[in-house]
Design an enzyme around this catalytic site. Structure first.
Site, PDB file in Angstrom:
ATOM      1  N   TYR A  10     -14.095   5.346   9.187  1.00 16.76           N
ATOM      2  CA  TYR A  10     -13.849   6.110   7.972  1.00 16.76           C
ATOM      3  C   TYR A  10     -13.989   5.214   6.756  1.00 16.76           C
ATOM      4  CZ  TYR A  10      -9.145   4.165   7.107  1.00 16.76           C
ATOM      5  OH  TYR A  10      -8.103   3.319   6.824  1.00 16.76           O
ATOM      6  N   SER A  31     -10.893   8.264  -2.947  1.00 17.79           N
ATOM      7  CA  SER A  31      -9.895   8.581  -3.969  1.00 17.79           C
ATOM      8  C   SER A  31      -9.809  10.089  -4.161  1.00 17.79           C
ATOM      9  CB  SER A  31     -10.268   7.925  -5.291  1.00 17.79           C
ATOM     10  OG  SER A  31      -9.367   8.326  -6.304  1.00 17.79           O
ATOM     11  N   LYS A  35     -34.035   5.227  -4.893  1.00 14.47           N
ATOM     12  CA  LYS A  35     -33.430   6.564  -4.793  1.00 14.47           C
ATOM     13  C   LYS A  35     -32.493   6.696  -3.590  1.00 14.47           C
ATOM     14  CE  LYS A  35     -36.975   9.049  -7.387  1.00 14.47           C
ATOM     15  NZ  LYS A  35     -37.410   7.864  -8.105  1.00 14.47           N
ATOM     16  N   HIS A  80       0.819  -1.209   0.000  1.00 19.80           N
ATOM     17  CA  HIS A  80       0.000   0.000   0.000  1.00 19.80           C
ATOM     18  C   HIS A  80       0.853   1.259   0.000  1.00 19.80           C
ATOM     19  CE1 HIS A  80      -4.430   0.899   1.260  1.00 19.80           C
ATOM     20  NE2 HIS A  80      -4.086   1.512   0.155  1.00 19.80           N
TER      21      HIS A  80
END
Length: 597
Positions: free
Chosen positions: A452, A456, A426, A343
């Site tokens: 959290y 991006s 919706k 990562h």
């Protein structure tokens, strides 16, 4: 500098859902320099958002005290203004003020092992072979697909990514291969060799816990054919039968300070230094794993996830890895297939894009007889192992085996409905799922937690990921009252990123850390117990990650038209957390929430 546009901070789910890729030769980096730089939010806005995020976690008196600290921080001419101006200067002089700080803090400064705590992985559908011949044929196709992708990257012919008609930053694609994390005492570094004057022509092949340099280009620069690669892989497998070699790769699973000390000792020897440099410079690592113990079909997916995360332990395939490498593709003799991604080098969505390409390509590639031109013999890497390094290898074996015993994954395949049903009602699918996860956590733990969702930030030049805090007074009210989630959509700002930048400014300028950052309330907002991310795959690949710290859950999920999948991870020795219980609670929450629609 202006305030961050909330539309520019997009959840990973939303980004992948609306990104379009167009195959245009030589265009993927055309708009790179025209991308906007990451703006610095106003200090006033971030502090207001911070106080809103605090509300669910602190009592009235504590909130009152924190508001006073915020007011002090915001005083004209005060320390907050001074740090803000420093951050704005950095933003003016760099492509992205946040990315370097984020990578440094979240990854490179982190001293925990990269296995489970940092690297993420993908578990692919099981392949249709159960022997070494099939394994070699599959690996040859994977390597050729990687080389084809590399050619497109080098020629800037990758499909260009757009969001809402706007181009996205493509920088990570050029850093995906020929990259490696380097251990250091106190902090690590990352090296990118893909754009150097003499990029590597080799892939590192891991087999039997040994490492080989496999040259993958012919003398004329053309990539080896699948047949040529099969021939070379067979040569490696027949030459590495002896197992007395010390498994150096397992050292990369140690905590970073321990691995750094070993690394410094290793590179004192010329042979070791050359071997380490060869791995770091190589295009990527391809691991040929031995077969794992057989399990019933309904347990296979979970076991494959674990194999991709850590290799199964020192007695299995954990030493058949180089966990610092940006990208490792893993092919087991029993049809196991997946990858492991650093990562610190790239984000999960970028690795998934290559994964989808590789999986699509290997279905089309055929093994056809090709040129009989003699190929150079793959070179086995040698290491000179001293007594202290041998002792560290034994320590690494014990360490990885503890992680293997402790890390737990639970997988939920939810087929009652998917994003089509939610859109028809919706609903924002991603907001709906976030509410379900928070409801599930509350039902298991009888309390709310800071959580959290990964986001991006590729709309900005050199943008990577940010964190959307998904716990708010609104989400807590929904969980408590089980209200209409359509009214409780999560919006996020780079509150943590902005504060992170200000903290770094204080450190760099030798300014005492402001009280707002040392206040007890600060940890309550950003001490996340739930980390969530959506990494869609077109190929059926299951994204997975371990908890980034001992007390945290991690939930990776994929959201399709009519179903969704959740991969929940936790550590068993943290008896407060239970991945299986949370998984079941997520399923129940999704079913219960459907009834209100």
């Amino acid at each position: 500098m202006g305030m961050v546009n909330p539309c520019a901070l997009v959840s990973s789910c939303h980004l992948m859902k609306t990104v379009s890729r167009t195959w245009v030769n030589g265009r993927c980096l055309t708009y790179q320099q025209a991308l906007p730089t990451q703006p610095v939010p106003t200090l006033q806005h971030t502090c207001e958002r911070y106080l809103i995020l605090l509300e669910p976690f602190v009592e009235v008196d504590e909130l009152k005290r924190t508001k006073q600290l915020v007011q002090e921080f915001l005083k004209p001419g005060g320390v907050g203004e001074k740090l803000q101006k420093g951050l704005e200067r950095k933003a003016h002089n760099t492509d992205n003020w946040l990315t370097d700080y984020m990578v440094q803090t979240d990854y490179l400064d982190n001293r925990l092992p990269v296995v489970a705590y940092s690297n993420n992985s993908g578990s692919f559908p099981r392949m249709d072979f159960r022997d070494e011949e099939g394994q070699i044929r599959c690996a040859a196709k994977v390597i050729r697909a990687i080389l084809d992708s590399k050619t497109m990257t080098d020629n800037e012919a990758l499909p260009a990514d757009y969001l809402g008609g706007k181009p996205l930053c493509m920088k990570q694609y050029s850093q995906m291969l020929s990259s490696c994390r380097i251990p250091g005492l106190e902090t690590d570094s990352v090296v990118f060799h893909g754009k150097t004057s003499y990029p590597s022509r080799c892939i590192t092949l891991a087999y039997n816990s040994q490492f080989f340099m496999l040259e993958v280009y012919n003398s004329d620069g053309s990539p080896l054919t699948v047949h040529q690669l099969c021939v070379q892989l067979e040569r490696i497998c027949s030459s590495s039968l002896e197992t007395s070699t010390e498994p150096v790769g397992i050292l990369t699973s140690l905590n970073r300070d321990s691995w750094s000390k070993c690394y410094d000792r290793l590179i004192q020897d010329k042979t070791n230094k050359e071997a380490l440099s060869a791995i770091q410079r190589s295009i990527c690592v391809v691991c040929l794993d031995k077969a794992m113990p057989q399990v019933p079909d309904d347990m296979y997916t979970r076991c494959n996830v674990l194999q991709m995360m850590h290799g199964g332990g020192s007695q299995w395939n954990s030493a058949n890895r180089w966990f610092d490498k940006s990208l490792q593709f893993i092919i087991g003799e029993d049809g196991a297939f997946g990858n492991n991604v650093s990562h610190s080098c790239l984000d999960g969505t970028i690795g998934m894009a290559l994964t989808d390409y590789v999986l699509a390509s290997i279905k089309k590639l055929e093994i056809m007889e090709s040129s009989t031109v003699p190929l150079p013999t793959p070179q086995k890497l040698h290491f000179n192992i001293t007594a202290d390094i041998k002792k560290a290898i034994e320590e690494a074996k014990r360490s990885i085996d503890k992680i293997v015993q402790d890390l737990d994954f639970s997988i939920l395949s939810f087929n009652h409905y998917g994003k089509n049903f939610l859109k028809a009602n919706k609903m924002s699918p991603d907001a709906f799922i976030q509410m379900a996860i928070q409801l599930a956590y509350y039902r298991v733990h009888r309390q709310h937690c800071a959580s959290y969702e990964a986001a991006s930030m590729r709309l900005f030049r050199q943008g990577r990921v940010g964190e959307i805090p998904s716990t708010s007074s609104a989400s807590v009210a929904f969980v408590m009252a089980f209200n209409d989630p359509n009214k409780k959509e999560i919006s996020g700002q780079t509150v943590f990123g902005h504060f992170l930048g200000l903290q770094h400014q204080a450190t760099e300028k030798n300014i005492p850390m402001p009280d707002i950052f040392t206040d007890a309330s600060f940890d309550k907002v950003f001490d996340y117990r739930l980390a969530t991310s959506q990494v869609p795959s077109k190929s059926g690949c299951l994204p997975c990650a371990g908890p980034y710290q001992y007390k945290t859950y991690d939930i990776c999920y994929t959201l399709l038209k009519d179903d969704m999948t959740f991969v929940v991870s936790a550590f068993k020795t943290n008896t407060e957390n239970n991945s299986e219980e949370l998984k079941k609670a997520v399923e129940d929450a999704l079913l219960d929430m459907r009834t209100i629609l």
